[in-house]
Design an enzyme around this catalytic site. Sequence first.
Site, PDB file in Angstrom:
ATOM      1  N   CYS A   1       0.819  -1.221   0.000  1.00  0.00           N
ATOM      2  CA  CYS A   1       0.000   0.000   0.000  1.00  0.00           C
ATOM      3  C   CYS A   1       0.850   1.267   0.000  1.00  0.00           C
ATOM      4  CB  CYS A   1      -0.940   0.012   1.198  1.00  0.00           C
ATOM      5  SG  CYS A   1      -2.084  -1.370   1.227  1.00  0.00           S
TER       6      CYS A   1
ATOM      7  N   GLU B   1     -13.235   0.945   3.007  1.00  0.00           N
ATOM      8  CA  GLU B   1     -12.481   1.012   1.757  1.00  0.00           C
ATOM      9  C   GLU B   1     -13.157   0.196   0.661  1.00  0.00           C
ATOM     10  OE1 GLU B   1      -8.539  -0.294   2.792  1.00  0.00           O
ATOM     11  OE2 GLU B   1      -7.947   1.746   3.331  1.00  0.00           O
TER      12      GLU B   1
ATOM     13  N   HIS C   1     -11.994  12.872  -4.964  1.00  0.00           N
ATOM     14  CA  HIS C   1     -11.115  13.049  -6.121  1.00  0.00           C
ATOM     15  C   HIS C   1      -9.862  13.850  -5.797  1.00  0.00           C
ATOM     16  CE1 HIS C   1     -14.796  11.652  -8.077  1.00  0.00           C
ATOM     17  NE2 HIS C   1     -13.953  11.095  -8.922  1.00  0.00           N
TER      18      HIS C   1
END
Length: 163
Positions: free
Chosen positions: A26, A148, A70
């Site tokens: 990650c 998530e 975003h």
Amino acid sequence: MMLELNGLHAGLRFSSAHIVFGHPTCGVIHGHSYYVDVKLYGERAGDFKFVCDFKIIKKIVKEICDELDHKLILPKNHEHVYYELRDKTLYFKYENKEYSIPVEDVILLPIPSTTAEDLAIYFANEIADRLKNLGFSNINWIEVSINEGIGQGACYRKYLEVK
């Protein structure tokens, strides 16, 4: 009494990229389509005897989601990431990796990492502050789950001072 918002069904979502610096898989830029579940526990109050009007808490959570949507989320308080802002570009470095990104595409959060756990703490603190600024003093605790994806997330409960 407890009030509960299911982020998946209530539209409390954001899509963002992040890096978990130092993690073997990650530790690269990658993204998630997050959704946010919220529980409030407190005394019923006001003219309508609500713990909190659903419209109010949904608006608060949606505003926070929109701030992160975003964006590349970065941890302002990570002890080994170095940041520099020049000419509307954020430069940052971790170990031997250097990055640059337009400042409008990134959000620096006052957290040590961008894990679901630290995002849950961030959301709980933000919700608590915004409710306090609106005059709420009847809420005992706030619980936030940052998911998530379906089936994996982190949950944090923040206890508040009731007056």
